[in-house]
Motif scaffolding. Structure first.
Motif, PDB file in Angstrom:
ATOM      1  N   LEU A 168       0.857  -1.187   0.000  1.00 29.01           N
ATOM      2  CA  LEU A 168       0.000   0.000   0.000  1.00 29.01           C
ATOM      3  C   LEU A 168       0.891   1.236   0.000  1.00 29.01           C
ATOM      4  N   CYS A 169       0.660   2.151  -0.934  1.00 27.14           N
ATOM      5  CA  CYS A 169       1.466   3.377  -1.023  1.00 27.14           C
ATOM      6  C   CYS A 169       1.096   4.359   0.094  1.00 27.14           C
ATOM      7  N   VAL A 170       2.113   5.021   0.618  1.00 25.30           N
ATOM      8  CA  VAL A 170       1.896   6.016   1.681  1.00 25.30           C
ATOM      9  C   VAL A 170       2.455   7.390   1.243  1.00 25.30           C
ATOM     10  N   ASN A 171       2.483   7.605  -0.071  1.00 25.64           N
ATOM     11  CA  ASN A 171       2.989   8.885  -0.584  1.00 25.64           C
ATOM     12  C   ASN A 171       2.192  10.067  -0.028  1.00 25.64           C
ATOM     13  N   SER A 172       2.930  11.140   0.275  1.00 26.05           N
ATOM     14  CA  SER A 172       2.310  12.298   0.956  1.00 26.05           C
ATOM     15  C   SER A 172       1.271  12.987   0.080  1.00 26.05           C
ATOM     16  N   ASP A 173       1.368  12.835  -1.237  1.00 23.31           N
ATOM     17  CA  ASP A 173       0.377  13.454  -2.113  1.00 23.31           C
ATOM     18  C   ASP A 173      -0.780  12.511  -2.444  1.00 23.31           C
ATOM     19  N   GLY A 174      -0.836  11.355  -1.782  1.00 25.36           N
ATOM     20  CA  GLY A 174      -1.942  10.420  -2.009  1.00 25.36           C
ATOM     21  C   GLY A 174      -2.980  10.522  -0.899  1.00 25.36           C
ATOM     22  N   ASN A 175      -4.142   9.954  -1.157  1.00 22.38           N
ATOM     23  CA  ASN A 175      -5.216   9.911  -0.167  1.00 22.38           C
ATOM     24  C   ASN A 175      -5.200   8.508   0.445  1.00 22.38           C
ATOM     25  N   PHE A 176      -4.619   8.393   1.653  1.00 20.36           N
ATOM     26  CA  PHE A 176      -4.398   7.057   2.208  1.00 20.36           C
ATOM     27  C   PHE A 176      -5.702   6.309   2.498  1.00 20.36           C
ATOM     28  N   ALA A 177      -6.750   7.053   2.864  1.00 14.30           N
ATOM     29  CA  ALA A 177      -8.042   6.388   3.108  1.00 14.30           C
ATOM     30  C   ALA A 177      -8.523   5.695   1.837  1.00 14.30           C
ATOM     31  N   ALA A 178      -8.332   6.353   0.691  1.00 12.52           N
ATOM     32  CA  ALA A 178      -8.734   5.763  -0.594  1.00 12.52           C
ATOM     33  C   ALA A 178      -7.824   4.586  -0.952  1.00 12.52           C
ATOM     34  N   THR A 179      -6.538   4.721  -0.660  1.00  3.09           N
ATOM     35  CA  THR A 179      -5.594   3.630  -0.912  1.00  3.09           C
ATOM     36  C   THR A 179      -5.989   2.405  -0.097  1.00  3.09           C
ATOM     37  N   ARG A 180      -6.283   2.643   1.168  1.00  2.00           N
ATOM     38  CA  ARG A 180      -6.649   1.567   2.071  1.00  2.00           C
ATOM     39  C   ARG A 180      -7.942   0.876   1.598  1.00  2.00           C
ATOM     40  N   ALA A 181      -8.919   1.673   1.193  1.00  2.00           N
ATOM     41  CA  ALA A 181     -10.195   1.116   0.719  1.00  2.00           C
ATOM     42  C   ALA A 181      -9.959   0.244  -0.514  1.00  2.00           C
ATOM     43  N   ARG A 182      -9.114   0.729  -1.431  1.00  2.00           N
ATOM     44  CA  ARG A 182      -8.800  -0.043  -2.636  1.00  2.00           C
ATOM     45  C   ARG A 182      -8.018  -1.306  -2.261  1.00  2.00           C
ATOM     46  N   GLY A 183      -7.134  -1.201  -1.297  1.00  4.06           N
ATOM     47  CA  GLY A 183      -6.376  -2.355  -0.826  1.00  4.06           C
ATOM     48  C   GLY A 183      -7.293  -3.423  -0.259  1.00  4.06           C
ATOM     49  N   ILE A 184      -8.286  -3.005   0.497  1.00  7.48           N
ATOM     50  CA  ILE A 184      -9.255  -3.946   1.068  1.00  7.48           C
ATOM     51  C   ILE A 184     -10.018  -4.654  -0.049  1.00  7.48           C
ATOM     52  N   GLU A 185     -10.379  -3.882  -1.074  1.00  2.00           N
ATOM     53  CA  GLU A 185     -11.082  -4.445  -2.230  1.00  2.00           C
ATOM     54  C   GLU A 185     -10.207  -5.511  -2.917  1.00  2.00           C
ATOM     55  N   LEU A 186      -8.931  -5.213  -3.068  1.00  8.01           N
ATOM     56  CA  LEU A 186      -8.010  -6.164  -3.707  1.00  8.01           C
ATOM     57  C   LEU A 186      -7.843  -7.418  -2.843  1.00  8.01           C
ATOM     58  N   VAL A 187      -7.666  -7.234  -1.539  1.00  4.78           N
ATOM     59  CA  VAL A 187      -7.500  -8.379  -0.639  1.00  4.78           C
ATOM     60  C   VAL A 187      -8.730  -9.281  -0.714  1.00  4.78           C
TER      61      VAL A 187
END
Ligand SMILES: [Zn+2]
Length: 139
Positions: free
Chosen positions: A93-112
């Protein structure tokens, strides 16, 4: 789910080509908070010289807009020590400062969730990198 397949070349040393029958899913964070350190950047990184020198590779990278796949799920990657590598697919999961981590996490959950279905892996076998090696990941 938008997954871009951008596999590590077969000739790269960090794509050993060893067959994998995954019974776990290992979740990581990239620990790279740099601006622009998104999934596309990691897709380039994992195909490059540094990833080969460091002997690292994994299956998917997720950011707030897209998912990149770097290895087929039936091939071993180098992300969680030898025990984790030979039993699991690795998701970063990317934690880049210009990203929206909540959206990353939600997408990660979808992938898992999708991988659990596809590979018939129960939630009890969705683990962190720390589970295998004690590394503080995801931090
Ligand atoms: Zn990790």
């Amino acid at each position: 789910m938008n997954i871009i397949q951008d596999f590590i070349p077969m000739s790269n040393s960090n794509r050993p080509g060893t067959s994998l029958n995954p019974t776990y899913i290992t979740v990581h964070e990239t620990a790279n908070t740099n601006h622009g350190a998104n999934a596309e950047m990691h897709a380039r990184y994992v195909k490059g010289a540094d990833a080969q020198n460091r002997q690292v590779s994994w299956h998917y990278t997720v950011d707030d807009t897209v998912i990149y796949q770097h290895l087929p799920t039936n091939e071993l990657g180098w992300h969680s020590g030898s025990n984790g590598n030979r039993q699991s697919i690795g998701i970063e999961l990317c934690v880049n400062s210009d990203g929206n981590f909540a959206a990353t996490r939600a997408r990660g959950i979808e992938l898992v969730r999708s991988m659990m279905n596809q590979l018939d892996i129960p939630l009890s076998r969705v683990v962190s990198h720390q589970h295998w090696t004690g590394k503080n990941c995801p931090s």
